[in-house]
Structures are given as structure tokens and as C-alpha cells.
Design a protein around this motif. Structure first.
Motif, PDB file in Angstrom:
ATOM      1  N   THR A 132       1.166  -1.581   0.198  1.00 24.69           N
ATOM      2  CA  THR A 132      -0.203   0.371  -0.186  1.00 24.69           C
ATOM      3  C   THR A 132       0.379   0.918   0.266  1.00 24.69           C
ATOM      4  O   THR A 132       0.229   2.808  -0.389  1.00 24.69           O
ATOM      5  CB  THR A 132      -0.930  -0.026   0.969  1.00 24.69           C
ATOM      6  N   GLY A 133       2.001   0.659   0.204  1.00 24.34           N
ATOM      7  CA  GLY A 133       2.959   2.305   0.354  1.00 24.34           C
ATOM      8  C   GLY A 133       2.703   3.412   1.944  1.00 24.34           C
ATOM      9  O   GLY A 133       3.650   4.104   2.019  1.00 24.34           O
ATOM     10  N   ARG A 136      -0.457   9.124  -1.314  1.00 20.74           N
ATOM     11  CA  ARG A 136       0.617   8.153  -0.600  1.00 20.74           C
ATOM     12  C   ARG A 136      -0.102   6.728  -1.107  1.00 20.74           C
ATOM     13  O   ARG A 136       1.142   5.729  -1.249  1.00 20.74           O
ATOM     14  CB  ARG A 136       1.029   8.650   0.413  1.00 20.74           C
ATOM     15  N   ARG A 178      -0.992   3.061  -2.426  1.00 19.98           N
ATOM     16  CA  ARG A 178      -0.871   2.337  -3.694  1.00 19.98           C
ATOM     17  C   ARG A 178      -1.953   1.401  -3.955  1.00 19.98           C
ATOM     18  O   ARG A 178      -1.947   0.779  -2.579  1.00 19.98           O
ATOM     19  CB  ARG A 178       0.600   2.210  -3.836  1.00 19.98           C
TER      20      ARG A 178
END
Length: 530
Positions: free
Chosen positions: A101-102, A129, A131
Motif C-alpha cells: 500500500t505504501g 501516498r 498505492r
């Protein structure tokens, strides 16, 4: 003295195991016989499964209903290293670890200076941010008109469960209103403005939070000096100042009142946005934050936390009852979990608060001696980062910086282990859950140079009574409950991960994830294999 002894009727008035096989999208899964019209996803921030047993005799509302009629997974964990709010919320409905997911830590979560908050001056936020995709995107792929409402006291609690989707996402600002950022819209809709105009939080100014039940119902001591460490205001009553200020609204957050208004706002949105009426499968995501606020300030073993859980249980009961009045109960499914667990106040259990400054000082000394930029070094929640581009000189060896940091860190009382991140891959990841969870924390382009793991029950020297964030079981263990027609009620004791929630809901809905997932559907809990 005005006391908030009785819970408000606001909601009703608004009428360490082994690695598991991941899920990869392949062929479409069959749709259920009766497609649910509403998925209600409930996150209780810092909720611990132990509360269900510790307070069992005093729970008579929503928790009891879900526990008795749902598929309850008793050994569910966040299987990543930094068990904080942002990473946890990002994994719950995405079926993916933070490495995918970042979203790796709170300070690298949703804060976004490129957008603005509407009607408030708090730092704005967005999912820029984040992902990849979530359950919202998987449903939208087959039902483009599906509707979503996501609500929380916290921006990250509202934003991250649904990822990058530009849906109806609202959170509580420090001036006492629910708002959103310009990532989602330019102005607040009329129903949100009307709700804020009622000034519900301000109606509690000058009042005190007192226990809901008689004091004899709370065995915990009310005077514990380690609670609320910044002011030592650790005993009831807990007053909300009479003046309408940011301080007053902040104290409002740190009380059960925050969950009451969150539930009320969610129900108001459901009615105004016509969510859950069909023919699409809609999502109502509600993250209740007060348990986390109370846990940080007073600790998970406090009389305040017992009162908070008792009150939230009743709020959830009223919330579910109202949902069933407004929508067809046979077409609603629930999932409940938490973004992380929590650890007790360390001083009450012979544990320590850890200061990582000596390790950072040692690393900075190496950089400074070579004339480099010491701001190239950063540490958060045990992850130590070196920005090799920012160092500014080829005379500095990154390895020497990391070695200095690690040598100093391991000597700090309360530190259990220090690992070079690259060396974790050599560990036995089935047996070494700490290594596995650190590796599942960071994408390849965001890896730290080293990671520090504190001993169980120790915490970094933050200005709170108690906290969470470690890879250890107290911080990773969370509730996981599925409730509704597709699920087989009962207790399931196998080790599962929170990344299994999204795939399980997708399987129950008959939708196919649009990307590979880290989690897998928990088919034992479904009424029939799909």
C-alpha cells in the motif's frame, strides 16, 4: 455539577503463525444468491480482543450482538512491523501489507500540503501516498454507481480504508466540525453543513465526562499517577472547558462523546446519500477513534478505558438497530476489526520508556565528522533511514553510519534487537515473526537501513501514558468479526491476518480483486464455497 452519566441517544435520534497463501485475481467468482446492498465496515482504533472477556459482564449492546451472531476470528493479527493507525487502516480493506500500500507510518500517511481542508485550519490530508486498490475499487469495477461513505474522527481513519477513491470521506476537525479536503470536493454538501450547524460538540462545553455506571462497577483505581502524563489530570471528572476553543474540542476527542457523534454523522450521511438502499452494493466505513485517544491518555487498563468500551458497546448497539430500521437487515453485512492493538502503561508492569536519541547522536556524529548533512538521517517507530542522495559527500560510508547507529541502539535499555533491514531476508520468517513483520512493512523503494525492536511492553518516550506500534503480539492482536447472512457464526481459532478481511468480503460479495493480494479469503467462515 453537570455530569455526562447517561449515554446520549444521539445515534437513535438521527434515525504468530506461518505465512499463508496469497490471493491472486484470476477468473471471476460467482455472485451470491442475494447480493448484499450494504457493507458496514467498522474499525475500532486501538481495540484489543481482551476487552471482550475483561468487560464481558457489562457488555450488552453491539459488541455482544456481533460476538454472539458473527464469525469471530480469535487469533487475528496485523502481520506488519509498525502497528500504527495509518498502516493498519490502509491494510484492512485492501488485502495488502504496507509493503504494497505504501502507507508505512503515521508521519508518511495522509498529510498533504498540496490540498486544503474545507472550513478548518488543520493540516489537510488525502490518499496521495496510497498505492493500489481496495474493496471499493473492486466493487466499482462491476457496479460503477455504487456509493461510499467513510467517516472517522481522524483523517487517516476516514481516508485509508477506501484508498484513492474520490468518494464521500469526512473527518473531525479541531474547530468541532466534520469536513474533508479539496482532494474530494471544493465545498461541503448541504447535509454536512446542516449537521455542523447543530454544534453538537459545543453543547458539551463546561460539562464533565463521568462514568456511565456506578463507581462500584469499575474495579480499576481512578488515581494512577502515570496516566495523562503531561498534566497529571488522571482522575474523574474529566472536564471539557466552557470556552469554544481548540483545547475544548481536543478534550472532546479524548472522551466517549467522539464515538457518539461519529455514529450520528455516519447515520445522517447514510440517509442523505441514500446509501445501502440498492440496487448496488454500497459501503459505509466507520472508524471509531475514542478508544485510541483514551488508551493513549489513560492506558488500556484504566477505569476510563473500561467506561469507554462500555459506552461504545451501547453506541454500536444503537447504531446497528438504527441501520436495521433504515435498511433491509437481510441485505446488510458487517465486518469489525481494529487498526492495531495496544500495550499497557510500561511503569505498571516493570517495563521502560526508551530514548533512541543516543543512537541518532552516534549516527549524526559520523555524518558531521565527514561534513555531511545530518538531516539525511531519520528515525520513526524503530525504522532508521539514510537518504544517501542528501548526504552531500562521497566521503561518508552509509555502512559506517548504520553501524554506528546499530552499535549505540543495542546498548539502550529496553531495546531487544537491532537488525540491518537487508539481513532480515536471511531469517526463518515462519519462526521469526519480528523479521517477517518488518519485511512486510516497506516497499522496495522505501526500505530503511536498519530497524530497532523494543522488548515486549517497552515503548518509546512519547508524551502519552501508553501506546502501540511494535511487531509484538499485544500491538498486533486485533478483533476480526464478520456478521450477516453470508457468514457462518462461530469461533475460529486459527492464525489469520487483517489482510484476509478484504479478500473475504470480496468473496462474500462475489467480486474479483483487480490486483494480486497478500491476503486470502477465509472460506471456512462463508456459508458455501464460492
Amino acid at each position: 455539577m453537570q455530569r455526562l452519566r447517561r449515554i446520549s441517544r444521539l445515534a437513535l435520534s438521527i434515525v504468530a503463525g506461518t505465512a499463508l497463501q496469497a490471493c491472486t485475481p484470476s477468473q471471476s467468482v460467482p455472485a451470491p444468491a442475494v447480493r448484499p446492498s450494504l457493507v458496514v465496515f467498522i474499525t475500532v482504533d486501538q481495540m484489543q480482543p481482551s476487552y471482550f472477556t475483561r468487560y464481558a459482564s457489562q457488555l450488552q449492546g453491539g459488541f455482544t450482538r456481533l460476538l454472539e451472531g458473527g464469525a469471530v476470528f480469535t487469533n487475528a493479527h496485523h502481520d506488519h512491523g509498525i502497528t500504527e493507525t495509518a498502516p493498519g487502516h490502509a491494510s484492512l480493506m485492501s488485502g495488502r501489507f504496507p509493503r504494497s500500500t505504501g502507507i508505512t507510518r503515521n508521519l508518511r500517511g495522509v498529510n498533504d500540503t498540496s490540498v486544503r481542508l474545507i472550513g478548518a485550519r488543520d493540516l489537510a490530508a488525502s490518499p496521495f501516498r496510497f498505492r493500489g486498490t481496495t474493496l471499493t475499487d473492486w466493487i466499482t469495477a462491476v457496479e460503477p454507481d455504487m456509493r461510499v461513505l467513510s467517516v472517522s474522527a481522524k483523517d487517516r481513519g476516514a481516508i485509508l480504508p477506501i484508498g484513492r477513491s474520490r468518494q464521500n470521506v469526512y473527518w473531525f476537525a479541531n474547530n468541532g466540525i466534520f469536513t474533508t479536503s479539496t482532494w474530494y470536493r471544493d465545498t461541503l454538501p448541504s447535509w454536512v453543513r446542516a449537521f455542523n450547524a447543530r454544534r453538537i460538540p459545543q453543547s458539551y462545553l463546561g460539562k464533565a465526562w463521568m462514568p456511565l455506571l456506578d463507581r462500584s462497577a469499575y474495579p480499576e483505581p481512578d488515581t494512577v499517577m502515570f496516566e495523562f502524563p503531561t498534566t497529571k489530570e488522571f482522575a474523574f471528572p474529566h472536564w471539557i472547558p466552557a470556552h469554544d476553543t481548540v483545547v475544548a474540542m481536543n478534550l472532546y476527542r479524548y472522551s466517549p462523546l467522539m464515538d457518539e457523534i461519529t455514529a450520528a454523522f455516519a447515520l445522517e450521511g447514510l440517509r442523505n446519500l441514500d446509501i445501502g438502499r440498492g440496487p448496488t452494493t454500497d459501503i459505509l466505513a466507520v472508524s471509531f477513534s475514542a478508544t485510541d485517544y483514551v488508551g493513549h491518555r489513560y492506558g488500556p487498563e484504566s477505569v476510563e478505558q473500561r467506561d469507554q468500551i462500555i459506552r461504545l458497546d451501547r453506541v454500536l448497539g444503537a447504531f446497528i438497530d438504527t441501520l436495521y430500521q433504515l435498511r433491509d437487515s437481510s441485505r446488510i453485512i458487517f465486518a469489525l476489526s481494529a487498526d492495531h492493538g495496544g500495550s499497557p502503561i510500561p511503569e505498571l508492569h516493570g517495563r521502560v520508556r526508551v530514548r533512541i536519541r543516543p543512537a541518532m547522536a552516534a549516527a549524526r556524529a559520523v555524518v558531521a565528522q565527514a561534513g555531511g548533512d545530518t538531516t539525511a538521517l531519520d528515525v520513526e517507530s524503530g525504522a532508521f533511514f539514510v537518504d544517501s542522495v542528501k548526504l552531500g559527500t562521497n566521503a561518508i560510508s552509509v555502512d559506517s553510519i548504520v553501524a554506528a547507529f546499530m552499535a549505540a541502539a543495542i546498548k539502550i535499555p529496553g531495546v531487544e534487537r537491532v537488525d540491518r533491514f537487508r539481513d532480515l531476508r536471511q531469517r526463518n520468517l515462519e519462526r521469526d515473526y519480528v523479521a517477517r513483520r518488518w519485511l512486510q512493512m516497506f516497499p522496495a523503494d522505501m526500505e530503511p537501513a536498519a530497524v530497532v525492536t523494543l522488548g515486549r511492553g517497552n515503548m518509546y518516550d512519547y508524551g502519552v501514558a501508553a501506546t502501540h506500534g511494535s511487531p509484538h503480539m499485544q500491538d498486533s492482536h486485533v478483533p476480526m468479526i464478520f456478521y450477516g447472512p453470508p457468514f457462518v457464526p462461530g469461533r475460529y481459532n486459527q492464525f489469520v491476518r487483517t489482510v484476509d478481511i478484504g479478500p473475504t468480503l470480496a468473496r462474500a460479495l462475489g467480486v474479483t480483486p483487480t490486483e494480486p493480494l497478500d491476503g486470502r479469503p477465509l472460506t471456512d467462515a462463508l456459508r458455501r464455497a464460492r
